[in-house]
Design a protein around this motif. Sequence first.
Motif, PDB file in Angstrom:
ATOM      1  N   THR A  36       0.853  -1.189   0.000  1.00 57.30           N
ATOM      2  CA  THR A  36       0.000   0.000   0.000  1.00 57.30           C
ATOM      3  C   THR A  36       0.889   1.240   0.000  1.00 57.30           C
ATOM      4  N   THR A  37       0.267   2.396  -0.028  1.00 56.74           N
ATOM      5  CA  THR A  37       1.050   3.640  -0.084  1.00 56.74           C
ATOM      6  C   THR A  37       1.186   4.323   1.269  1.00 56.74           C
ATOM      7  N   ASP A  39       2.575   5.600   4.745  1.00 58.10           N
ATOM      8  CA  ASP A  39       3.948   5.832   5.185  1.00 58.10           C
ATOM      9  C   ASP A  39       4.156   5.232   6.571  1.00 58.10           C
ATOM     10  N   GLN A 199       5.936  13.667   4.104  1.00 59.16           N
ATOM     11  CA  GLN A 199       6.011  12.320   3.535  1.00 59.16           C
ATOM     12  C   GLN A 199       4.733  11.516   3.792  1.00 59.16           C
ATOM     13  N   ASN A 201       1.211   9.767   3.722  1.00 59.74           N
ATOM     14  CA  ASN A 201       0.383   9.209   2.653  1.00 59.74           C
ATOM     15  C   ASN A 201      -0.526   8.153   3.265  1.00 59.74           C
ATOM     16  N   ASP A 203      -3.924   5.392   2.566  1.00 64.80           N
ATOM     17  CA  ASP A 203      -4.923   4.770   1.699  1.00 64.80           C
ATOM     18  C   ASP A 203      -5.732   3.799   2.558  1.00 64.80           C
TER      19      ASP A 203
END
Length: 283
Positions: A36-37, A39, A199, A201, A203
């Motif tokens: 996944t994206t 962080d 940074q 992120n 989802d």
Amino acid sequence: MEHRDNMAVRVFSLTSLAMIAFAGNSLLCRAALQDTTIDAASFTSIRMISGALVLWLLIQLRNGEAVGRGSWLSALALFVYAAGFSYAYLSLGAGTGALLLFGAVQATMIGYGLWQGERFTAVQVMGLLLALSGLAGLLLPGMSAPPLSGAVLMLAAGCAWGVYSLRGRGAGDPTRVTAGNFMRAAPLALLLSIVTMSQANLDIAGVAYAIASGALASGVGYAIWYTSLPMLKATSAATVQLSVPVIASVGGILLLGEALTLRLVLASIAILGGIALVIWQKR
């Protein structure tokens, strides 16, 4: 006799679930950061917050008179563990990460015992040297060596968890203490997220993995472990945790498509076997 058999089944079931939950933390974190994206800082924050909420709810449901509140020093160790754990899994496989984490935890606690004046038998010394040689072999440069930065972060996380475990001895009811520490660690994790905002992120899948790691693998997993601990001998409780890197490695291969290397197999045998010798010979 039937009661004894039922108790044995109960202990085995609870302990197995706890070990699966501990290994699940490695698998969930690695899956989130690989597939996944999300962080690492956001994963850490969501994990700490969801873990704190579940532990708080468990305490409310118990409504007991047990004491224990946690402390800021323990919360700091918990935060260092969780953050190092997340960032390490940006580059480490689930099995390798769990092996490094577990080895560092045990090394920290064994080292503390030596510093406190414990004396090792010849077999324990052999076990310690075997475990250290396995760790060295795992980290030696080569095609199958784990990234050094990830390995260092995971070793630091393991040392922090070892300190956290040592500080938790005799601190009161384990579930209450853990809940208090999670509640204190959550703001520290949020501060990390603020500092690394550029940074950040998120989802849906990554957030779901983080919640599962915090609420189920951490919150519920720790509660199950503390329920089974009083029914286990000290040596058994220490030894059964040797299964966590193995479960994580198998899960990584089956669920995440990770490769099983000869280096990891040999290092696992040396590290886990060496630690087992130290634990079993411990008086």
